[in-house]
Design a protein around this motif. Structure first.
Motif, mmCIF file in Angstrom:
data_model
loop_
_atom_site.group_PDB
_atom_site.id
_atom_site.type_symbol
_atom_site.label_atom_id
_atom_site.label_comp_id
_atom_site.label_asym_id
_atom_site.label_seq_id
_atom_site.Cartn_x
_atom_site.Cartn_y
_atom_site.Cartn_z
ATOM 1 N N GLU A 104 24.682 -37.145 74.847
ATOM 2 C CA GLU A 104 24.798 -37.074 76.305
ATOM 3 C C GLU A 104 23.709 -37.885 76.994
ATOM 4 N N ALA A 105 23.414 -39.046 76.428
ATOM 5 C CA ALA A 105 22.349 -39.887 76.977
ATOM 6 C C ALA A 105 22.894 -40.869 78.010
ATOM 7 N N PRO A 106 22.333 -40.873 79.232
ATOM 8 C CA PRO A 106 22.669 -41.939 80.180
ATOM 9 C C PRO A 106 21.964 -43.236 79.781
ATOM 10 N N LEU A 107 22.489 -44.347 80.242
ATOM 11 C CA LEU A 107 21.889 -45.638 79.897
ATOM 12 C C LEU A 107 20.577 -45.881 80.633
ATOM 13 N N GLY A 160 25.861 -43.604 76.929
ATOM 14 C CA GLY A 160 25.310 -44.090 75.667
ATOM 15 C C GLY A 160 26.317 -43.985 74.541
ATOM 16 N N TYR A 161 26.983 -42.836 74.465
ATOM 17 C CA TYR A 161 28.007 -42.625 73.442
ATOM 18 C C TYR A 161 29.144 -43.629 73.607
ATOM 19 N N ALA A 162 29.598 -43.824 74.843
ATOM 20 C CA ALA A 162 30.699 -44.755 75.094
ATOM 21 C C ALA A 162 30.331 -46.168 74.648
ATOM 22 N N ALA A 163 29.119 -46.593 74.943
ATOM 23 C CA ALA A 163 28.689 -47.926 74.525
ATOM 24 C C ALA A 163 28.696 -48.064 73.007
ATOM 25 N N SER A 164 28.248 -47.011 72.307
ATOM 26 C CA SER A 164 28.224 -47.077 70.840
ATOM 27 C C SER A 164 29.631 -47.075 70.264
#
Length: 236
Positions: free
Chosen positions: A83-86, A139-143
């Motif tokens: 749940e990390a924001p960029l 962050g999850y979406a980017a990965s």
């Protein structure tokens, strides 16, 4: 790709989709299922071979590769969400997500790819490979977007050795990762059944639920229209 009689490695097999994959593979007649996790003592699927594998640790990957001989199918299921924001205070958790979801998947694939000539790889990606809906998913979406691209790239690089590469894309399964989300969820075994049907049929990509199908369809639209309508765009 035929599952019956095959030897399969499943990462992240101690719970959720990974556990469901291990159970379903045995039910479809897989000869040997290596069910891996950081803590193999937590694996409770009768009939599998528990295996310690931390996909973020090169030595652990090497040890698993040394223990496994021939391999027909690799299922890259292990993943994390922090749940990390960029643009938060730290990038530490974003790096953890990339270390697992992208680099871990890539490094396990690199370790086993030479054995998978004529075999198959299945990577568990996400509807979030194609969109994001809140800062806590960024962050999850980017990965996962990177893992989707990885999947397509590996498919091209392994084409000469006739390794099938399939992506499983889903939004909402009833797993520990989604436990705090109060919306309808697919049972893990229903998702896995679709994935394995697609694998056996030679599919490049399996889209497991309607929200994911809606997200993918939105890629041809003006993103301003799609993002203006979230969450309605997902469930319409």
């Amino acid at each position: 790709m035929q599952i019956n009689g095959s030897t399969v490695l499943v990462t992240g097999a101690n719970r959720g989709l990974g556990k469901a994959f291990a159970e379903a593979l045995l039910a479809r007649g897989a000869r040997t299922v290596y069910a891996s996790a950081r803590r193999p003592d937590l694996i409770d699927v009768p009939g599998v071979v528990p295996l310690r594998l931390d996909i973020t640790d090169a030595a652990s990957i090497d040890a698993a590769a040394a223990e496994i001989g021939d391999l027909d199918i690799l299922i890259n299921n292990a993943g994390i969400s922090t749940e990390a924001p960029l643009l938060g205070a730290s990038t530490e958790n974003i790096r953890r997500e990339f270390d697992t979801n992208f680099w871990g998947t890539l490094n396990v694939t690199r370790a086993f790819a030479p054995r998978l000539a004529g075999g198959a790889i299945l990577n568990v990606i996400s509807a979030l490979s194609w969109y994001t809906f809140a800062p806590s998913s960024n962050g999850y979406a980017a990965s996962k977007a990177a893992e989707w691209s990885l999947t397509n790239g590996v498919r091209l690089e392994l084409a000469d050795q006739k390794t099938q590469v399939t992506a499983l894309a889903l939004a909402i399964a009833d797993t520990d990762m989604m436990a705090g989300v109060d919306i309808p969820k697919l049972p893990p075994h229903a998702v896995v059944a679709q994935a394995l049907d697609g694998l056996e049929a030679g599919a490049f990509e399996v889209v497991a639920d309607a929200p994911t199908a809606n997200v993918k369809a939105s890629l041809s639209r003006d993103p301003a229209l799609f993002y203006a309508d979230i969450p309605g765009a997902l469930f319409s």
